[in-house]
Design a protein around this motif. Structure first.
Motif, PDB file in Angstrom:
ATOM      1  N   LEU A   1       0.831  -1.208   0.000  1.00  0.00           N
ATOM      2  CA  LEU A   1       0.000   0.000   0.000  1.00  0.00           C
ATOM      3  C   LEU A   1       0.866   1.259   0.000  1.00  0.00           C
ATOM      4  N   VAL A   2       1.938   1.236   0.801  1.00  0.00           N
ATOM      5  CA  VAL A   2       2.815   2.401   0.877  1.00  0.00           C
ATOM      6  C   VAL A   2       3.414   2.690  -0.491  1.00  0.00           C
ATOM      7  N   ARG A   3       3.909   1.674  -1.167  1.00  0.00           N
ATOM      8  CA  ARG A   3       4.478   1.862  -2.511  1.00  0.00           C
ATOM      9  C   ARG A   3       3.419   2.387  -3.475  1.00  0.00           C
ATOM     10  N   PHE A   4       2.218   1.836  -3.384  1.00  0.00           N
ATOM     11  CA  PHE A   4       1.129   2.265  -4.279  1.00  0.00           C
ATOM     12  C   PHE A   4       0.776   3.727  -4.036  1.00  0.00           C
ATOM     13  N   PHE A   5       0.597   4.098  -2.770  1.00  0.00           N
ATOM     14  CA  PHE A   5       0.203   5.481  -2.464  1.00  0.00           C
ATOM     15  C   PHE A   5       1.323   6.474  -2.783  1.00  0.00           C
ATOM     16  N   GLU A   6       2.579   6.071  -2.559  1.00  0.00           N
ATOM     17  CA  GLU A   6       3.695   6.948  -2.926  1.00  0.00           C
ATOM     18  C   GLU A   6       3.737   7.154  -4.435  1.00  0.00           C
ATOM     19  N   GLY A   7       3.558   6.075  -5.175  1.00  0.00           N
ATOM     20  CA  GLY A   7       3.537   6.182  -6.640  1.00  0.00           C
ATOM     21  C   GLY A   7       2.393   7.050  -7.120  1.00  0.00           C
ATOM     22  N   SER A   8       1.244   6.890  -6.497  1.00  0.00           N
ATOM     23  CA  SER A   8       0.081   7.689  -6.855  1.00  0.00           C
ATOM     24  C   SER A   8       0.333   9.167  -6.581  1.00  0.00           C
ATOM     25  N   ARG A   9       0.877   9.453  -5.408  1.00  0.00           N
ATOM     26  CA  ARG A   9       1.180  10.840  -5.040  1.00  0.00           C
ATOM     27  C   ARG A   9       2.214  11.438  -5.991  1.00  0.00           C
ATOM     28  N   ASN A  10       3.289  10.689  -6.246  1.00  0.00           N
ATOM     29  CA  ASN A  10       4.348  11.198  -7.115  1.00  0.00           C
ATOM     30  C   ASN A  10       3.844  11.398  -8.537  1.00  0.00           C
ATOM     31  N   GLY A  11       3.001  10.508  -8.988  1.00  0.00           N
ATOM     32  CA  GLY A  11       2.415  10.654 -10.327  1.00  0.00           C
ATOM     33  C   GLY A  11       1.556  11.899 -10.407  1.00  0.00           C
ATOM     34  N   TRP A  12       0.785  12.142  -9.365  1.00  0.00           N
ATOM     35  CA  TRP A  12      -0.070  13.328  -9.335  1.00  0.00           C
ATOM     36  C   TRP A  12       0.785  14.593  -9.322  1.00  0.00           C
ATOM     37  N   LYS A  13       1.849  14.576  -8.531  1.00  0.00           N
ATOM     38  CA  LYS A  13       2.726  15.749  -8.460  1.00  0.00           C
ATOM     39  C   LYS A  13       3.345  16.038  -9.826  1.00  0.00           C
ATOM     40  N   GLU A  14       3.802  14.996 -10.492  1.00  0.00           N
ATOM     41  CA  GLU A  14       4.424  15.166 -11.811  1.00  0.00           C
ATOM     42  C   GLU A  14       3.405  15.692 -12.819  1.00  0.00           C
ATOM     43  N   LYS A  15       2.206  15.155 -12.757  1.00  0.00           N
ATOM     44  CA  LYS A  15       1.146  15.599 -13.670  1.00  0.00           C
ATOM     45  C   LYS A  15       0.798  17.068 -13.412  1.00  0.00           C
ATOM     46  N   ALA A  16       0.721  17.462 -12.164  1.00  0.00           N
ATOM     47  CA  ALA A  16       0.418  18.857 -11.811  1.00  0.00           C
ATOM     48  C   ALA A  16       1.553  19.771 -12.259  1.00  0.00           C
ATOM     49  N   LYS A  17       2.783  19.323 -12.094  1.00  0.00           N
ATOM     50  CA  LYS A  17       3.947  20.105 -12.513  1.00  0.00           C
ATOM     51  C   LYS A  17       3.934  20.312 -14.027  1.00  0.00           C
ATOM     52  N   ASP A  18       3.640  19.253 -14.778  1.00  0.00           N
ATOM     53  CA  ASP A  18       3.555  19.357 -16.236  1.00  0.00           C
ATOM     54  C   ASP A  18       2.427  20.294 -16.650  1.00  0.00           C
ATOM     55  N   ALA A  19       1.299  20.212 -15.973  1.00  0.00           N
ATOM     56  CA  ALA A  19       0.159  21.068 -16.301  1.00  0.00           C
ATOM     57  C   ALA A  19       0.516  22.537 -16.059  1.00  0.00           C
ATOM     58  N   LYS A  20       1.184  22.829 -14.953  1.00  0.00           N
ATOM     59  CA  LYS A  20       1.603  24.205 -14.669  1.00  0.00           C
ATOM     60  C   LYS A  20       2.557  24.712 -15.739  1.00  0.00           C
ATOM     61  N   TYR A  21       3.471  23.861 -16.166  1.00  0.00           N
ATOM     62  CA  TYR A  21       4.425  24.245 -17.195  1.00  0.00           C
ATOM     63  C   TYR A  21       3.702  24.541 -18.510  1.00  0.00           C
TER      64      TYR A  21
END
Length: 93
Positions: A22-42
């Motif tokens: 679960l920890v790996r899944f939630f970390e991956g989910s969070r990191n994916g969301w952060k990357e997606k938000a960063k790309d959207a801002k760019y």
């Protein structure tokens, strides 16, 4: 003495999967969301710059167009004056 049930020291697991998974899944989910938000801002930043550039170009072309319209009108006026002068000179011959 205490009629309420005492909470166990161990946190109850609401999930059926093991915590490590679960920890790996939630970390991956969070990191994916952060990357997606960063790309959207760019992308938003790039699009804003593009809009600003296009607005500036639009304004420059409007000014240029106005100047060319004025120049065309001046040329037409000059042409009329020249034709009038030609006709006047023809009559004098």
């Amino acid at each position: 003495m205490d009629t309420q049930e005492q909470k166990p020291n161990k946190v109850e697991n609401k999930y059926k999967s093991p915590m490590s998974k679960l920890v790996r899944f939630f970390e991956g989910s969070r990191n994916g969301w952060k990357e997606k938000a960063k790309d959207a801002k760019y992308q938003i930043k790039l699009l804003r710059k593009k809009v600003k550039y296009l607005e500036q170009n639009k304004n420059e072309f409007k000014k240029r167009s106005k100047n060319l319209e004025i120049e065309i009108q001046q040329m037409k006026d000059k042409e009329k004056r020249m034709l009038a002068e030609i006709n006047r000179l023809k009559k004098n011959l």
